[in-house]
Design a protein around this motif. Structure first.
Motif, PDB file in Angstrom:
ATOM      1  N   GLU A  29       0.812  -1.223   0.000  1.00  0.00           N
ATOM      2  CA  GLU A  29       0.000   0.000   0.000  1.00  0.00           C
ATOM      3  C   GLU A  29       0.847   1.275   0.000  1.00  0.00           C
ATOM      4  O   GLU A  29       0.331   2.364  -0.145  1.00  0.00           O
ATOM      5  N   THR A  30       2.150   1.153   0.170  1.00  0.00           N
ATOM      6  CA  THR A  30       3.040   2.303   0.262  1.00  0.00           C
ATOM      7  C   THR A  30       3.290   2.919  -1.120  1.00  0.00           C
ATOM      8  O   THR A  30       3.633   2.224  -2.057  1.00  0.00           O
ATOM      9  N   SER A  31       3.103   4.230  -1.224  1.00  0.00           N
ATOM     10  CA  SER A  31       3.414   4.944  -2.467  1.00  0.00           C
ATOM     11  C   SER A  31       4.856   5.430  -2.405  1.00  0.00           C
ATOM     12  O   SER A  31       5.294   5.951  -1.378  1.00  0.00           O
ATOM     13  N   PHE A  32       5.592   5.244  -3.509  1.00  0.00           N
ATOM     14  CA  PHE A  32       6.981   5.702  -3.573  1.00  0.00           C
ATOM     15  C   PHE A  32       7.452   5.730  -5.008  1.00  0.00           C
ATOM     16  O   PHE A  32       6.837   5.156  -5.904  1.00  0.00           O
ATOM     17  N   ASP A  33       8.564   6.414  -5.233  1.00  0.00           N
ATOM     18  CA  ASP A  33       9.288   6.404  -6.505  1.00  0.00           C
ATOM     19  C   ASP A  33      10.650   5.796  -6.219  1.00  0.00           C
ATOM     20  O   ASP A  33      11.240   6.051  -5.171  1.00  0.00           O
ATOM     21  N   GLN A  34      11.158   5.006  -7.140  1.00  0.00           N
ATOM     22  CA  GLN A  34      12.436   4.331  -6.935  1.00  0.00           C
ATOM     23  C   GLN A  34      13.313   4.505  -8.157  1.00  0.00           C
ATOM     24  O   GLN A  34      12.839   4.410  -9.284  1.00  0.00           O
ATOM     25  N   THR A  35      14.595   4.778  -7.922  1.00  0.00           N
ATOM     26  CA  THR A  35      15.585   4.770  -8.990  1.00  0.00           C
ATOM     27  C   THR A  35      16.698   3.818  -8.581  1.00  0.00           C
ATOM     28  O   THR A  35      17.006   3.693  -7.396  1.00  0.00           O
ATOM     29  N   GLY A  36      17.270   3.151  -9.560  1.00  0.00           N
ATOM     30  CA  GLY A  36      18.340   2.217  -9.246  1.00  0.00           C
ATOM     31  C   GLY A  36      19.395   2.168 -10.334  1.00  0.00           C
ATOM     32  O   GLY A  36      19.084   2.266 -11.522  1.00  0.00           O
ATOM     33  N   ASN A  37      20.635   2.040  -9.906  1.00  0.00           N
ATOM     34  CA  ASN A  37      21.771   1.860 -10.803  1.00  0.00           C
ATOM     35  C   ASN A  37      22.524   0.621 -10.357  1.00  0.00           C
ATOM     36  O   ASN A  37      22.720   0.417  -9.158  1.00  0.00           O
ATOM     37  N   SER A  38      22.952  -0.175 -11.320  1.00  0.00           N
ATOM     38  CA  SER A  38      23.777  -1.328 -10.967  1.00  0.00           C
ATOM     39  C   SER A  38      24.912  -1.473 -11.966  1.00  0.00           C
ATOM     40  O   SER A  38      24.780  -1.113 -13.134  1.00  0.00           O
ATOM     41  N   GLU A  39      26.023  -1.976 -11.462  1.00  0.00           N
ATOM     42  CA  GLU A  39      27.179  -2.290 -12.290  1.00  0.00           C
ATOM     43  C   GLU A  39      27.609  -3.696 -11.910  1.00  0.00           C
ATOM     44  O   GLU A  39      27.998  -3.942 -10.766  1.00  0.00           O
ATOM     45  N   ASN A  40      27.496  -4.614 -12.849  1.00  0.00           N
ATOM     46  CA  ASN A  40      27.771  -6.023 -12.594  1.00  0.00           C
ATOM     47  C   ASN A  40      26.896  -6.568 -11.469  1.00  0.00           C
ATOM     48  O   ASN A  40      27.276  -7.479 -10.757  1.00  0.00           O
ATOM     49  N   GLY A  41      25.739  -5.982 -11.275  1.00  0.00           N
ATOM     50  CA  GLY A  41      24.817  -6.407 -10.222  1.00  0.00           C
ATOM     51  C   GLY A  41      23.399  -6.475 -10.756  1.00  0.00           C
ATOM     52  O   GLY A  41      23.157  -6.254 -11.938  1.00  0.00           O
ATOM     53  N   GLU A  42      22.469  -6.757  -9.874  1.00  0.00           N
ATOM     54  CA  GLU A  42      21.067  -6.879 -10.258  1.00  0.00           C
ATOM     55  C   GLU A  42      20.186  -6.082  -9.316  1.00  0.00           C
ATOM     56  O   GLU A  42      20.423  -6.045  -8.111  1.00  0.00           O
ATOM     57  N   ILE A  43      19.159  -5.473  -9.878  1.00  0.00           N
ATOM     58  CA  ILE A  43      18.096  -4.855  -9.110  1.00  0.00           C
ATOM     59  C   ILE A  43      16.810  -5.504  -9.599  1.00  0.00           C
ATOM     60  O   ILE A  43      16.459  -5.387 -10.771  1.00  0.00           O
ATOM     61  N   THR A  55      19.627  -0.841 -20.169  1.00  0.00           N
ATOM     62  CA  THR A  55      20.809  -1.657 -19.939  1.00  0.00           C
ATOM     63  C   THR A  55      21.856  -1.316 -20.986  1.00  0.00           C
ATOM     64  O   THR A  55      21.542  -1.216 -22.170  1.00  0.00           O
ATOM     65  N   ASP A  56      23.091  -1.122 -20.538  1.00  0.00           N
ATOM     66  CA  ASP A  56      24.214  -0.842 -21.422  1.00  0.00           C
ATOM     67  C   ASP A  56      25.382  -1.696 -20.948  1.00  0.00           C
ATOM     68  O   ASP A  56      26.075  -1.339 -19.990  1.00  0.00           O
ATOM     69  N   GLY A  57      25.564  -2.840 -21.584  1.00  0.00           N
ATOM     70  CA  GLY A  57      26.606  -3.771 -21.150  1.00  0.00           C
ATOM     71  C   GLY A  57      26.291  -4.309 -19.771  1.00  0.00           C
ATOM     72  O   GLY A  57      25.237  -4.875 -19.537  1.00  0.00           O
ATOM     73  N   ASN A  58      27.198  -4.085 -18.806  1.00  0.00           N
ATOM     74  CA  ASN A  58      27.002  -4.553 -17.432  1.00  0.00           C
ATOM     75  C   ASN A  58      26.345  -3.511 -16.541  1.00  0.00           C
ATOM     76  O   ASN A  58      26.186  -3.736 -15.348  1.00  0.00           O
ATOM     77  N   GLU A  59      25.990  -2.360 -17.115  1.00  0.00           N
ATOM     78  CA  GLU A  59      25.375  -1.299 -16.336  1.00  0.00           C
ATOM     79  C   GLU A  59      23.875  -1.246 -16.608  1.00  0.00           C
ATOM     80  O   GLU A  59      23.431  -1.422 -17.733  1.00  0.00           O
ATOM     81  N   LYS A  60      23.117  -0.990 -15.545  1.00  0.00           N
ATOM     82  CA  LYS A  60      21.659  -0.976 -15.661  1.00  0.00           C
ATOM     83  C   LYS A  60      21.109   0.208 -14.873  1.00  0.00           C
ATOM     84  O   LYS A  60      21.594   0.520 -13.785  1.00  0.00           O
ATOM     85  N   TYR A  61      20.103   0.878 -15.451  1.00  0.00           N
ATOM     86  CA  TYR A  61      19.371   1.944 -14.766  1.00  0.00           C
ATOM     87  C   TYR A  61      17.900   1.566 -14.808  1.00  0.00           C
ATOM     88  O   TYR A  61      17.382   1.142 -15.845  1.00  0.00           O
ATOM     89  N   ILE A  62      17.239   1.696 -13.680  1.00  0.00           N
ATOM     90  CA  ILE A  62      15.818   1.354 -13.628  1.00  0.00           C
ATOM     91  C   ILE A  62      15.084   2.384 -12.773  1.00  0.00           C
ATOM     92  O   ILE A  62      15.623   2.898 -11.795  1.00  0.00           O
TER      93      ILE A  62
END
Length: 89
Positions: A29-43, A55-62
């Motif tokens: 029920e919680t409202s929120f906005d989320q941003t995430g960056n990963s390098e050789n990782g997962e979100i 996604t750009d190679g091993n980098e990801k933005y979500i």
């Protein structure tokens, strides 16, 4: 693997993860906005509304949201060589 829960009354959260695996529960029920960056990782955020996913190679933005957008509640995630999963409960 670490498991944590976020209380609905949070104002903002910053998660920095290096070489760990975390599962974090958040009230559906919680409202929120989320941003995430990963390098050789997962979100992993499959249970929420994804607004942007690049996604750009091993980098990801979500970017995602839950409930009402732009509530002022922000979750920021940075993961390097590890994973962070947000799960509804």
């Amino acid at each position: 693997m670490m498991r944590k829960s976020i209380i609905p009354s949070f104002e903002s959260i910053k998660i920095e993860n290096t070489r760990g695996n975390y599962k974090i529960g958040i009230n559906k029920e919680t409202s929120f906005d989320q941003t995430g960056n990963s390098e050789n990782g997962e979100i992993n955020i499959a249970e929420f509304k994804i607004l942007e996913n690049n996604t750009d190679g091993n980098e990801k933005y979500i970017r995602e949201t839950n409930g009402t957008e732009e509530t002022g509640k922000l979750i920021s995630i940075n993961a390097t060589d590890g994973s962070v999963s947000l799960l509804k409960y």
